[in-house]
Design a protein around this motif. Structure first.
Motif, PDB file in Angstrom:
ATOM      1  N   ILE A 107       0.788  -1.136  -0.042  1.00 27.58           N
ATOM      2  CA  ILE A 107       0.128   0.056  -0.045  1.00 27.58           C
ATOM      3  C   ILE A 107       0.918   1.246  -0.007  1.00 27.58           C
ATOM      4  O   ILE A 107       1.734   1.337   0.797  1.00 27.58           O
ATOM      5  CB  ILE A 107      -0.926  -0.065   1.298  1.00 27.58           C
ATOM      6  N   ALA A 109       1.293   4.997   0.737  1.00 29.73           N
ATOM      7  CA  ALA A 109       0.468   5.977   1.478  1.00 29.73           C
ATOM      8  C   ALA A 109       1.664   7.290   1.668  1.00 29.73           C
ATOM      9  O   ALA A 109       2.413   7.452   2.862  1.00 29.73           O
ATOM     10  CB  ALA A 109       0.457   5.319   3.024  1.00 29.73           C
ATOM     11  N   GLY A 110       1.729   8.025   0.785  1.00 29.99           N
ATOM     12  CA  GLY A 110       2.623   9.290   0.518  1.00 29.99           C
ATOM     13  C   GLY A 110       3.870   9.262  -0.186  1.00 29.99           C
ATOM     14  O   GLY A 110       4.057   7.882  -0.997  1.00 29.99           O
ATOM     15  N   ASP A 111       4.641  10.062  -0.182  1.00 33.38           N
ATOM     16  CA  ASP A 111       5.965  10.028  -1.035  1.00 33.38           C
ATOM     17  C   ASP A 111       6.876   9.004  -0.413  1.00 33.38           C
ATOM     18  O   ASP A 111       7.082   8.821   0.638  1.00 33.38           O
ATOM     19  CB  ASP A 111       6.322  11.560  -1.109  1.00 33.38           C
TER      20      ASP A 111
ATOM     21  N   THR B  66      12.201   3.525   0.583  1.00 30.72           N
ATOM     22  CA  THR B  66      12.088   4.363   1.599  1.00 30.72           C
ATOM     23  C   THR B  66      11.178   5.579   1.826  1.00 30.72           C
ATOM     24  O   THR B  66      11.299   6.244   0.826  1.00 30.72           O
ATOM     25  CB  THR B  66      13.487   4.609   2.422  1.00 30.72           C
ATOM     26  N   PRO B  67      10.664   5.757   2.644  1.00 29.15           N
ATOM     27  CA  PRO B  67      10.367   4.754   3.842  1.00 29.15           C
ATOM     28  C   PRO B  67       9.289   3.443   3.676  1.00 29.15           C
ATOM     29  O   PRO B  67       8.420   3.819   2.574  1.00 29.15           O
ATOM     30  CB  PRO B  67       9.658   5.807   4.841  1.00 29.15           C
ATOM     31  N   LYS B  79       2.522  -4.475   3.734  1.00 31.08           N
ATOM     32  CA  LYS B  79       3.843  -3.228   3.697  1.00 31.08           C
ATOM     33  C   LYS B  79       3.033  -2.057   2.995  1.00 31.08           C
ATOM     34  O   LYS B  79       2.256  -2.029   2.243  1.00 31.08           O
ATOM     35  CB  LYS B  79       4.667  -3.780   2.415  1.00 31.08           C
ATOM     36  N   ILE B  80       3.633  -1.160   3.635  1.00 27.75           N
ATOM     37  CA  ILE B  80       2.957   0.431   3.453  1.00 27.75           C
ATOM     38  C   ILE B  80       4.197   1.224   3.203  1.00 27.75           C
ATOM     39  O   ILE B  80       5.287   1.323   4.053  1.00 27.75           O
ATOM     40  CB  ILE B  80       2.177   1.009   4.526  1.00 27.75           C
ATOM     41  N   VAL B  81       4.249   1.591   1.970  1.00 22.93           N
ATOM     42  CA  VAL B  81       5.491   2.643   1.415  1.00 22.93           C
ATOM     43  C   VAL B  81       4.881   4.254   1.584  1.00 22.93           C
ATOM     44  O   VAL B  81       3.727   4.323   1.280  1.00 22.93           O
ATOM     45  CB  VAL B  81       5.994   2.186   0.182  1.00 22.93           C
ATOM     46  N   GLY B  82       5.865   4.958   1.714  1.00 18.90           N
ATOM     47  CA  GLY B  82       5.532   6.452   1.655  1.00 18.90           C
ATOM     48  C   GLY B  82       5.837   7.091   2.942  1.00 18.90           C
ATOM     49  O   GLY B  82       5.934   6.302   4.064  1.00 18.90           O
ATOM     50  N   ASP B  83       5.536   8.406   2.965  1.00 19.26           N
ATOM     51  CA  ASP B  83       5.990   9.150   4.191  1.00 19.26           C
ATOM     52  C   ASP B  83       4.516   8.979   5.110  1.00 19.26           C
ATOM     53  O   ASP B  83       4.683   9.754   6.158  1.00 19.26           O
ATOM     54  CB  ASP B  83       6.329  10.560   4.087  1.00 19.26           C
ATOM     55  N   LEU B  84       3.551   8.319   4.985  1.00 24.68           N
ATOM     56  CA  LEU B  84       2.596   7.941   5.673  1.00 24.68           C
ATOM     57  C   LEU B  84       1.563   8.925   5.658  1.00 24.68           C
ATOM     58  O   LEU B  84       0.996   9.487   6.864  1.00 24.68           O
ATOM     59  CB  LEU B  84       2.899   7.254   7.077  1.00 24.68           C
TER      60      LEU B  84
END
Lengths: 581, 101
Positions: A107, A109-111, B66-67, B79-84
């Motif tokens: 998933i 969720a953002g950059d 990352t992140p 898995k969760i990617v990105g700056d959330l």
């Protein structure tokens, strides 16, 4: 001078792939990035991997393969089919795979950014002293970013990282100019790399055609043309014509066509190392002429290769034996290699590479490709012509005499466009056609051209029989060469005329001989008579002398007795005898 | 609001991969803390792995970018990617019901 040149020319890292090193004039830009662009299945991964494998194995340059799309396990398996021992290189620590496939359940969720991956690669590269790097399928990674701004940012990050790390890098990616997203991405990537190689795969006439081309190469010259390529047993092979500039010494000897009377027409046969084209309609014995050629070669103890796209090896042997050509023994002894191939099995370029491999393996002096027009099935006539030229180039370079057959209908070769226009390339061109005369179909052979050779310009009848293949004697009638039964009739008439004339002569000779004999015997009889007369005459003279002496003595006796002196009287009587005689 | 949540901070196990002191890494950590406090009332234990320092661990876990936040528990891992920064996506990742607009 050399040092000046070193200053201006950029350093290159050879890929180890002969074709690529050829078209890039020495390899990839060292310490810089090359884009390997192409659609799915165009061979990007294979080429990228080969560069790492050869780098590690042959050039002492360890490498890292970052697999964004295919799992490294699958890549290893594929590599094994090309004979590259990946496990050995991995064990030696000179090749390393990073599995960086995107988990589809991830998933977002953002950059996010590639910093982490790059950090990991840098750590590994330092550990193993890597000099080469492959990012396979960068487009997959960029698609995940799903944002043009992020793509741009990460590409720039990647570029900076590559520049800092001085690795000879290959970035592979799909290219599709029609897709605006890919086109934009492509422009961006092309800007950040120093060289762009493009691989293409397309289908023409149900056959896969592969090409490779250098699109750009900063600071270096390169081969600009699109090169034909195949994925063969050695990997990605480019049908490179680097030997194109080579000038071959023209061989001087002659080599028999296998048909004695054809050799005569050609002033002694084909030139050794020449290319011969035999064209004709179906069934005009193009293959038979080719078989005769290889049989003659093997009979001289030379090695020959016969590549057939029409017949199996057994069929060639069987069919040619019906006209007295014996190939089975030569095939068994290994002098002759009969190779049946399917024309539509692969592209014309792939055929060329395989023919090259066959020639290299068998090392023949005489080669037959029957028919060469079959190559057009593998990607059209243009590809076939290029391949033919390539093939003739190979045979010329090796001094091989090559006979190619080609299907060509009609009796007037010049009026017909040869299906693949190889006729312009061939040194000798023989055309066999059917002629119809007096309700019969016969094979007519013409030498259309033969470079550097005096050759007969006469149309000849090709005669096949169980005793072999030959050309019939020329019989012309009303300006036409007679063939078939008309020729046979003419032959018969000529023969009987000849026999009759022969008889006449014989008879006359006998008559003269008889007359001579008669004259001789008469001469002998006359000579005999002459000798008889002479001896008679001689006898006559001697008896007269005796008689005269006796008479003279008688007169003398009388005179003495009468004391008379009449010597003149005796003389006078002698003169009287001479006059009587 | 938090009473309707199916998860509690106690049975959640998280690992966050960051790259050194990069800005997005810092943002991810603060976004994660804020999210957890908002939804679980407290922040669960978060194991932070710096991929620059511990590349091998990241590799073993298949971390590419990352992140990356990995929810190790409850299973299955996610898995969760990105700056959330995307809260809706984060709710989905923690299998929390979507907030009606």
């Amino acid at each position: 001078m050399a040092s000046t040149r070193r200053l201006v020319s950029i350093a290159k890292a050879p890929t180890g792939n002969r074709g690529f090193d050829d078209i890039t004039r020495g390899g990839l830009p060292r310490g810089r990035t090359t884009l390997l662009a192409g659609g799915p299945g165009s061979g990007k991964t294979i080429v990228a991997l080969e560069t790492l494998v050869k780098g590690a194995r042959d050039f002492g340059e360890p490498g890292i393969f970052v697999a964004f799309e295919e799992q490294s396990r699958a890549i290893r398996e594929n590599a094994a089919t090309f004979g590259w021992d990946i496990p050995a290189l991995e064990a030696a620590g000179t090749l390393h795979f990073f599995d960086a496939q995107w988990d589809p359940s991830t998933i977002s969720a953002g950059d996010f950014e590639l910093t982490g991956l790059l950090a990991m690669i840098r750590a590994k590269a330092r550990e193993m002293g890597a000099k080469r790097l492959v990012f396979d399928a960068i487009d997959i990674l960029l698609t995940v970013l799903n944002d043009p701004a992020a793509e741009r940012r990460e590409l720039l990050r990647l570029q900076q990282w590559l520049v800092e790390n001085q690795l000879t890098a290959i970035v592979t990616g799909k290219i599709d100019a029609d897709d605006p997203v890919l086109a934009r991405r492509n422009t961006l990537i092309q800007f950040m790399v120093d060289a762009v190689l493009r691989l293409e795969q397309r289908v023409e006439g149900r056959v896969t055609i592969r090409t490779a081309r250098v699109l750009k190469y900063r600071g270096s010259g390169f081969a600009e043309n699109e090169m034909s390529a195949v994925i063969g047993p050695q990997g990605f092979e480019i049908a490179s014509v680097s030997s194109g500039d080579k000038i071959f010494a023209a061989p001087r000897g002659r080599v028999s066509s296998g048909v004695e009377r054809l050799d005569t027409m050609l002033s002694g046969g084909y030139f050794r190392g020449a290319s011969v084209l035999i064209t004709g309609s179906p069934g005009t014995s193009k293959s038979t002429l080719s078989c005769a050629f290889v049989e003659a070669a093997c009979a001289r103890g030379e090695r020959a290769l016969y590549v057939s796209f029409d017949e199996s090896a057994d069929e060639i042997v069987r069919n040619s034996s019906s006209v007295g050509i014996r190939l089975a023994g030569h095939a068994k002894s290994g002098l002759l290699k009969l190779q049946a191939r399917r024309a539509d099995a692969c592209s014309a370029d792939a055929q060329l590479l395989q023919l090259q491999a066959l020639i290299a393996a068998h090392n023949p002096t005489c080669v037959v490709v029957d028919p060469v027009s079959a190559l057009a099935k593998g990607g059209g006539t243009l590809a076939a012509l290029t391949v033919c030229e390539g093939l003739l180039h190979v045979t010329k370079a090796r001094g091989i005499t090559i006979v190619c057959t080609s299907l060509l209908d009609g009796s007037e070769p010049h009026a017909e466009a040869s299906s693949i226009e190889i006729s312009t390339v061939a040194d000798t061109w023989i055309h066999v056609s059917y002629t119809i005369q007096a309700g019969e179909r016969n094979r007519a052979l013409t030498i259309v051209k033969s470079r550097g050779t005096r050759h007969s310009n006469q149309v000849r009848e090709l005669v096949l029989s169980e005793r072999g293949i030959t050309l019939a004697d020329v019989y012309t009638s009303g300006g036409e060469v007679l063939m078939g039964t008309m020729r046979w009739l003419k032959e018969q008439t000529d023969q009987s005329d000849h026999a009759r004339a022969q008889l006449d002569i014989e008879q006359r000779r006998r008559e003269i001989e008889a007359a001579q004999a008669e004259l001789a015997s008469r001469q002998r009889a006359l000579e005999h008579e002459m000798r008889v007369k002479q001896s008679e005459l001689a006898r006559l003279s001697s008896s007269e002398v005796v008689r005269n002496d006796a008479t003279a003595r008688h007169h003398l006796e009388l005179s003495r007795k009468r004391s008379a002196d009449h010597p003149a009287k005796r003389n006078g009587s002698r003169a009287q005898r001479a006059g009587r005689k | 609001m938090s009473g309707s949540e199916s998860e509690s901070a106690g049975n959640v196990l998280l690992r966050l991969y960051i790259a050194g002191a990069s800005p997005s890494s810092g943002r991810a950590l603060s976004n994660l803390r804020a999210f957890c406090e908002k939804h679980f009332g407290s922040c669960p234990e978060v194991e932070v792995v710096d991929v620059v320092k511990d590349a091998k661990q990241a590799l073993a876990d298949g971390v590419i970018v990352t992140p990356t936040l990995v929810r190790l528990a409850p299973a299955p891992p996610q898995k969760i990617v990105g700056d959330l920064s995307d809260e809706a996506r984060l709710r989905a990742a923690f299998e929390l019901p979507a907030i009606d607009a």
